[in-house]
Design a protein around this motif. Sequence first.
Motif, PDB file in Angstrom:
ATOM      1  N   THR A   5       0.833  -1.201   0.000  1.00  0.00           N
ATOM      2  CA  THR A   5       0.000   0.000   0.000  1.00  0.00           C
ATOM      3  C   THR A   5       0.871   1.255   0.000  1.00  0.00           C
ATOM      4  OG1 THR A   5      -1.714  -1.183   1.203  1.00  0.00           O
ATOM      5  CG2 THR A   5      -1.847   1.211   1.213  1.00  0.00           C
ATOM      6  N   ALA A   6       1.911   1.257   0.823  1.00  0.00           N
ATOM      7  CA  ALA A   6       2.810   2.408   0.890  1.00  0.00           C
ATOM      8  C   ALA A   6       3.520   2.620  -0.449  1.00  0.00           C
ATOM      9  CB  ALA A   6       3.826   2.211   2.009  1.00  0.00           C
ATOM     10  N   ALA A   7       3.924   1.544  -1.094  1.00  0.00           N
ATOM     11  CA  ALA A   7       4.578   1.655  -2.394  1.00  0.00           C
ATOM     12  C   ALA A   7       3.616   2.206  -3.439  1.00  0.00           C
ATOM     13  CB  ALA A   7       5.113   0.296  -2.822  1.00  0.00           C
ATOM     14  N   GLY A  10       3.140   5.949  -2.778  1.00  0.00           N
ATOM     15  CA  GLY A  10       4.336   6.684  -3.195  1.00  0.00           C
ATOM     16  C   GLY A  10       4.443   6.796  -4.701  1.00  0.00           C
ATOM     17  N   LEU A  11       4.134   5.720  -5.392  1.00  0.00           N
ATOM     18  CA  LEU A  11       4.172   5.733  -6.855  1.00  0.00           C
ATOM     19  C   LEU A  11       3.120   6.677  -7.416  1.00  0.00           C
ATOM     20  CD1 LEU A  11       5.457   4.533  -9.380  1.00  0.00           C
ATOM     21  CD2 LEU A  11       3.753   2.714  -9.287  1.00  0.00           C
ATOM     22  N   ALA A  12       1.941   6.681  -6.848  1.00  0.00           N
ATOM     23  CA  ALA A  12       0.880   7.578  -7.300  1.00  0.00           C
ATOM     24  C   ALA A  12       1.267   9.034  -7.065  1.00  0.00           C
ATOM     25  CB  ALA A  12      -0.426   7.255  -6.584  1.00  0.00           C
ATOM     26  N   ALA A  13       1.896   9.332  -5.930  1.00  0.00           N
ATOM     27  CA  ALA A  13       2.324  10.698  -5.637  1.00  0.00           C
ATOM     28  C   ALA A  13       3.411  11.144  -6.615  1.00  0.00           C
ATOM     29  CB  ALA A  13       2.824  10.794  -4.201  1.00  0.00           C
ATOM     30  N   VAL A  18       4.991  14.315 -11.513  1.00  0.00           N
ATOM     31  CA  VAL A  18       5.517  14.355 -12.883  1.00  0.00           C
ATOM     32  C   VAL A  18       4.480  14.942 -13.834  1.00  0.00           C
ATOM     33  CG1 VAL A  18       6.223  12.916 -14.834  1.00  0.00           C
ATOM     34  CG2 VAL A  18       7.199  12.511 -12.579  1.00  0.00           C
ATOM     35  N   LEU A  19       3.243  14.528 -13.710  1.00  0.00           N
ATOM     36  CA  LEU A  19       2.195  15.050 -14.582  1.00  0.00           C
ATOM     37  C   LEU A  19       1.946  16.538 -14.346  1.00  0.00           C
ATOM     38  CD1 LEU A  19      -0.385  12.116 -14.564  1.00  0.00           C
ATOM     39  CD2 LEU A  19       1.179  12.785 -16.391  1.00  0.00           C
ATOM     40  N   THR A  20       2.055  16.979 -13.103  1.00  0.00           N
ATOM     41  CA  THR A  20       1.872  18.393 -12.787  1.00  0.00           C
ATOM     42  C   THR A  20       2.973  19.239 -13.420  1.00  0.00           C
ATOM     43  OG1 THR A  20       0.811  17.820 -10.696  1.00  0.00           O
ATOM     44  CG2 THR A  20       1.647  20.062 -10.907  1.00  0.00           C
ATOM     45  N   VAL A  21       4.217  18.784 -13.296  1.00  0.00           N
ATOM     46  CA  VAL A  21       5.337  19.523 -13.875  1.00  0.00           C
ATOM     47  C   VAL A  21       5.249  19.524 -15.394  1.00  0.00           C
ATOM     48  CG1 VAL A  21       7.845  19.504 -14.158  1.00  0.00           C
ATOM     49  CG2 VAL A  21       6.849  19.147 -11.902  1.00  0.00           C
TER      50      VAL A  21
END
Length: 44
Positions: A5-7, A10-13, A18-21
């Motif tokens: 779940t933590a992974a 973290g991957l989603a964040a 990346v998509l925001t930038v």
Amino acid sequence: MRALTAAAVGLAAALALVLTVTAAGPPSGRTSPKPLLTTVPEHP
């Protein structure tokens, strides 16, 4: 299960960052035409 779940969170964040930038695009302005000096010029 917590590690998975933590992974996933973290991957989603990271993907959201990346998509925001990418959506923001390149910064405005232009680069200087003058080259940067890498050595100190000698004075005669």
